[in-house]
Design a protein around this motif. Structure first.
Motif, PDB file in Angstrom:
ATOM      1  N   LEU A  22      51.237  29.658  84.174  1.00  0.00           N
ATOM      2  CA  LEU A  22      50.910  29.628  82.749  1.00  0.00           C
ATOM      3  C   LEU A  22      49.558  30.290  82.493  1.00  0.00           C
ATOM      4  N   LYS A  23      48.580  29.965  83.367  1.00  0.00           N
ATOM      5  CA  LYS A  23      47.235  30.531  83.180  1.00  0.00           C
ATOM      6  C   LYS A  23      47.250  32.039  83.367  1.00  0.00           C
ATOM      7  N   SER A  24      48.072  32.507  84.330  1.00  0.00           N
ATOM      8  CA  SER A  24      48.095  33.953  84.571  1.00  0.00           C
ATOM      9  C   SER A  24      48.718  34.693  83.386  1.00  0.00           C
ATOM     10  N   ARG A  25      49.454  33.939  82.547  1.00  0.00           N
ATOM     11  CA  ARG A  25      50.060  34.574  81.369  1.00  0.00           C
ATOM     12  C   ARG A  25      49.118  34.553  80.166  1.00  0.00           C
ATOM     13  N   ASN A  26      47.989  33.813  80.333  1.00  0.00           N
ATOM     14  CA  ASN A  26      47.061  33.732  79.201  1.00  0.00           C
ATOM     15  C   ASN A  26      46.593  35.114  78.799  1.00  0.00           C
ATOM     16  N   ARG A  27      46.515  35.326  77.530  1.00  0.00           N
ATOM     17  CA  ARG A  27      46.082  36.638  77.060  1.00  0.00           C
ATOM     18  C   ARG A  27      44.788  36.492  76.276  1.00  0.00           C
ATOM     19  N   LYS A  28      43.898  37.448  76.533  1.00  0.00           N
ATOM     20  CA  LYS A  28      42.648  37.443  75.754  1.00  0.00           C
ATOM     21  C   LYS A  28      42.925  38.047  74.382  1.00  0.00           C
ATOM     22  N   TYR A  29      42.145  37.612  73.416  1.00  0.00           N
ATOM     23  CA  TYR A  29      42.298  38.170  72.070  1.00  0.00           C
ATOM     24  C   TYR A  29      41.000  38.061  71.299  1.00  0.00           C
ATOM     25  N   VAL A  30      40.957  38.805  70.197  1.00  0.00           N
ATOM     26  CA  VAL A  30      39.830  38.650  69.279  1.00  0.00           C
ATOM     27  C   VAL A  30      40.408  38.324  67.904  1.00  0.00           C
ATOM     28  N   GLU A  31      39.749  37.377  67.239  1.00  0.00           N
ATOM     29  CA  GLU A  31      40.224  36.975  65.908  1.00  0.00           C
ATOM     30  C   GLU A  31      39.205  37.348  64.834  1.00  0.00           C
ATOM     31  N   PHE A  32      39.714  37.862  63.737  1.00  0.00           N
ATOM     32  CA  PHE A  32      38.881  38.142  62.564  1.00  0.00           C
ATOM     33  C   PHE A  32      39.357  37.223  61.442  1.00  0.00           C
ATOM     34  N   GLN A  33      38.405  36.500  60.874  1.00  0.00           N
ATOM     35  CA  GLN A  33      38.736  35.722  59.675  1.00  0.00           C
ATOM     36  C   GLN A  33      38.392  36.621  58.488  1.00  0.00           C
ATOM     37  N   VAL A  34      39.379  36.985  57.716  1.00  0.00           N
ATOM     38  CA  VAL A  34      39.152  37.983  56.670  1.00  0.00           C
ATOM     39  C   VAL A  34      39.696  37.514  55.322  1.00  0.00           C
ATOM     40  N   SER A  35      39.228  38.175  54.260  1.00  0.00           N
ATOM     41  CA  SER A  35      39.660  37.762  52.919  1.00  0.00           C
ATOM     42  C   SER A  35      41.102  38.194  52.646  1.00  0.00           C
ATOM     43  N   ASN A  36      41.553  39.270  53.319  1.00  0.00           N
ATOM     44  CA  ASN A  36      42.926  39.713  53.093  1.00  0.00           C
ATOM     45  C   ASN A  36      43.556  40.230  54.399  1.00  0.00           C
ATOM     46  N   PRO A  37      44.155  39.325  55.161  1.00  0.00           N
ATOM     47  CA  PRO A  37      44.641  39.716  56.504  1.00  0.00           C
ATOM     48  C   PRO A  37      45.746  40.772  56.473  1.00  0.00           C
ATOM     49  N   ASN A  38      46.568  40.771  55.427  1.00  0.00           N
ATOM     50  CA  ASN A  38      47.654  41.764  55.401  1.00  0.00           C
ATOM     51  C   ASN A  38      47.105  43.175  55.202  1.00  0.00           C
ATOM     52  N   GLY A  90      49.346  45.637  68.314  1.00  0.00           N
ATOM     53  CA  GLY A  90      49.321  44.387  69.098  1.00  0.00           C
ATOM     54  C   GLY A  90      48.500  43.327  68.392  1.00  0.00           C
ATOM     55  N   TYR A  91      49.002  42.839  67.269  1.00  0.00           N
ATOM     56  CA  TYR A  91      48.255  41.813  66.528  1.00  0.00           C
ATOM     57  C   TYR A  91      49.222  40.799  65.918  1.00  0.00           C
ATOM     58  N   GLU A  92      48.634  39.695  65.492  1.00  0.00           N
ATOM     59  CA  GLU A  92      49.413  38.687  64.743  1.00  0.00           C
ATOM     60  C   GLU A  92      48.604  38.282  63.525  1.00  0.00           C
ATOM     61  N   VAL A  93      49.262  38.060  62.421  1.00  0.00           N
ATOM     62  CA  VAL A  93      48.564  37.492  61.267  1.00  0.00           C
ATOM     63  C   VAL A  93      48.867  35.994  61.265  1.00  0.00           C
ATOM     64  N   LEU A  94      47.788  35.194  61.374  1.00  0.00           N
ATOM     65  CA  LEU A  94      47.965  33.747  61.442  1.00  0.00           C
ATOM     66  C   LEU A  94      47.667  33.128  60.079  1.00  0.00           C
ATOM     67  N   ASN A  95      47.852  31.822  60.014  1.00  0.00           N
ATOM     68  CA  ASN A  95      47.528  31.124  58.760  1.00  0.00           C
ATOM     69  C   ASN A  95      46.038  31.210  58.475  1.00  0.00           C
ATOM     70  N   GLU A  96      45.661  30.852  57.330  1.00  0.00           N
ATOM     71  CA  GLU A  96      44.256  30.727  56.921  1.00  0.00           C
ATOM     72  C   GLU A  96      43.453  32.012  57.086  1.00  0.00           C
ATOM     73  N   GLY A  97      44.069  33.131  56.787  1.00  0.00           N
ATOM     74  CA  GLY A  97      43.326  34.388  56.741  1.00  0.00           C
ATOM     75  C   GLY A  97      42.837  34.919  58.069  1.00  0.00           C
ATOM     76  N   VAL A  98      43.576  34.620  59.141  1.00  0.00           N
ATOM     77  CA  VAL A  98      43.126  35.086  60.456  1.00  0.00           C
ATOM     78  C   VAL A  98      44.055  36.176  60.968  1.00  0.00           C
ATOM     79  N   ILE A  99      43.443  37.263  61.467  1.00  0.00           N
ATOM     80  CA  ILE A  99      44.231  38.285  62.147  1.00  0.00           C
ATOM     81  C   ILE A  99      43.774  38.312  63.606  1.00  0.00           C
ATOM     82  N   ARG A 100      44.762  38.212  64.501  1.00  0.00           N
ATOM     83  CA  ARG A 100      44.448  38.112  65.939  1.00  0.00           C
ATOM     84  C   ARG A 100      44.921  39.376  66.647  1.00  0.00           C
ATOM     85  N   LEU A 101      43.977  40.023  67.361  1.00  0.00           N
ATOM     86  CA  LEU A 101      44.293  41.270  68.064  1.00  0.00           C
ATOM     87  C   LEU A 101      44.300  41.058  69.567  1.00  0.00           C
TER      88      LEU A 101
END
Ligand code: ATP
Length: 306
Positions: free
Chosen positions: A220-236, A250-261
């Motif tokens: 499980l740990k070897s599958r961990n992926r590093k990422y950077v998150e930006f909390q922004v006013s308009n993630p889309n 290679g990103y995800e838009v999460l709840n509460e205005g967060v975009i994770r790369l």
């Protein structure tokens, strides 16, 4: 490694409701196994079946390679456990309580009680009335009682429930000591992900009675992926910008205005400028990596209780 606990299609139904549904558990010798699930997932029901306290509706349990239903007495002699209430006498000392238990359990080794208290870190408090013990001390005393007869397998149902961080850390140390010094195989159930992450070598995730996955923590740990998150006013809009300007997908838009790369780590400055130049406010930038919590949420589709 041999399986110390192996269940096949283990099922417990209450009326139409399956509290445990065709569970296939494999707890290997010498391992600390984290049995993880939200409240009501079926952990206690499973543990009660493993200890012969309730009978399965279907399926079978093998412990130490033998069928529990056929050899229950012999098997359970080699198992220690804590399940639910401690059942100690508050008006007796810890040592007196354990002496009574040792007698009831047929443990006649002279030093068994003091040894168990010592390993649980309660040597200095052995003369204190249990009624004056903190919850954490009572839990450790429960574990001391569970190891009086030197079991090869220890089954602990939510041993850190209700404890403060110090109490939790003490239980964790005790469990690690037992695994290392006494080579005990340990199954510990919990709904606290972080706890299991720090302790277990292998985890089983149960959700609505079903085992969703059983996996080694190393994998499980070897599958961990590093990422950077930006909390922004308009993630889309932010997502559109990074795609258009840098071809990032290679990103995800999460709840509460967060975009994770998951790519372009170390280029936060450049991306931050891009967002700001296009009128997107950035209120937080943080680097991290996926953890058990992310994995759990992905599997169960729910937010874990932490
Ligand atoms: P918790 O951490 O809250 O104890 P758990 O994972 O241990 O959760 P269980 O106590 O095993 O969960 O309960 C699993 C399901 O089975 C729940 O929906 C519970 O309501 C149900 N259940 C448990 N025991 C019984 C019973 N004796 N009769 C009817 N339903 C039961």
């Amino acid at each position: 490694m041999n399986a110390v606990i192996k269940t096949t299609n283990l099922t417990k139904a209450y009326g139409k409701h399956k509290a445990v549904d065709r569970l296939q558990l494999n707890v290997l010798e010498g391992q600390i196994y984290g049995f993880l699930g939200q409240n009501g997932a079926g952990k206690t029901t499973t543990i009660r079946m493993l200890l012969g306290l309730i009978q399965p509706t279907e399926g079978q349990i093998e412990i130490f390679g033998e069928l529990l239903r056929k050899r229950q007495m012999d098997i359970l002699r080699r198992v220690g456990s804590i399940v639910e209430f401690s059942g100690f006498y508050g008006n007796l000392t810890a040592k007196e309580n354990l002496m009574i238990n040792a007698k009831l359990m047929g443990v006649h080794t002279r030093n068994a009680v003091m040894e168990a208290l010592e390993i649980a870190g309660l040597e200095q408090e052995s003369g204190k009335l249990v009624g004056k013990y903190s919850l954490g001390m009572k839990q450790r005393l429960g574990i001391a009682r569970a190891i009086l007869h030197h079991p090869e397998l220890l089954i602990l149902d939510e041993p850190t429930n209700g404890l403060d961080p110090v109490g939790i850390a003490e239980i964790r140390r005790l469990i690690q000591t037992l695994a290392v010094e006494r080579k005990v195989t340990i199954l510990i159930s919990s709904h606290i992900l972080h706890e299991i992450e720090l302790l277990a070598e292998r985890i089983g995730i149960i959700h609505e009675g079903k085992l969703l996955e059983e996996i080694d923590m190393d994998i499980l740990k070897s599958r961990n992926r590093k990422y950077v998150e930006f909390q922004v006013s308009n993630p889309n809009s932010a997502a559109m910008l990074i795609e258009q300007h840098y071809g990032i997908n290679g990103y995800e838009v999460l709840n509460e205005g967060v975009i994770r790369l998951y790519t372009h780590l170390g280029q936060q400055g450049k991306l931050n400028r891009l967002f700001v130049e296009h009128g997107i406010e950035v209120s937080r930038i943080a680097e991290s990596e996926t953890r058990l919590e992310d994995y759990f949420v992905r599997l169960t589709g729910g937010v874990p209780h932490v």
